[in-house]
Enzyme design. Structure first.
Site: not given
Length: 148
Positions: A70-72, A75
């Site tokens: 999710i963060e990747t 971002s």
């Protein structure tokens, strides 16, 4: 092994899904087997195959795997949208785990909720092969403008 030449890339807005996957070789997401399938300023998608190395002791995918994906995706999407103006950094990741997974291929898709002057908010939904939501998260990004 010869490293690819990324010198012509001015921002993630210039990157294809295939190139982003290549660019990620040797990183944490590469350990998960994450392969990018879509990369635009409005949506980023990737998929990976569940392996036992991603499990927590109960034999299901560890929540940290979902947080990482999710963060990747958020971002990369935020960076593609901001383009040559600068970079982004994550300032909050809120992930919900909705369904246990032990096998199969998972897919994550990031879409914008808000893209402002100073911050962005992205929603990422992870689904299984039956198109059931297994996790979802929001990532708030801080826009870091390039200093000229």
């Amino acid at each position: 092994m010869t490293q690819p030449d990324f010198s012509s890339i001015r921002s993630l807005a210039d990157v294809t899904p295939e190139l982003m996957t290549k660019f990620s070789e040797g990183t944490f997401t590469d350990l998960l087997g994450l392969k990018f399938t879509e990369l635009t300023a409005d949506s980023v998608a990737a998929e990976w195959v569940v392996t036992p190395q991603q499990f927590q002791p109960a034999g299901i995918v560890n929540g940290g795997v979902y947080c990482t994906v999710i963060e990747t995706l958020a971002s990369v999407a935020g960076s593609a949208w901001l383009g040559e103006k600068g970079n982004v950094v994550g300032v909050n990741n809120n992930t919900d785990f909705l369904r246990a997974v032990r096998e199969g291929k998972l897919r994550g898709v990031a879409t914008p909720v808000h893209r402002g002057r100073s911050q962005q908010l992205w929603l990422v939904v992870i689904t299984d092969e039956q198109d059931r939501t297994v996790a979802r998260g929001q990532v708030r990004l801080q826009n870091m403008y390039a200093q000229n």
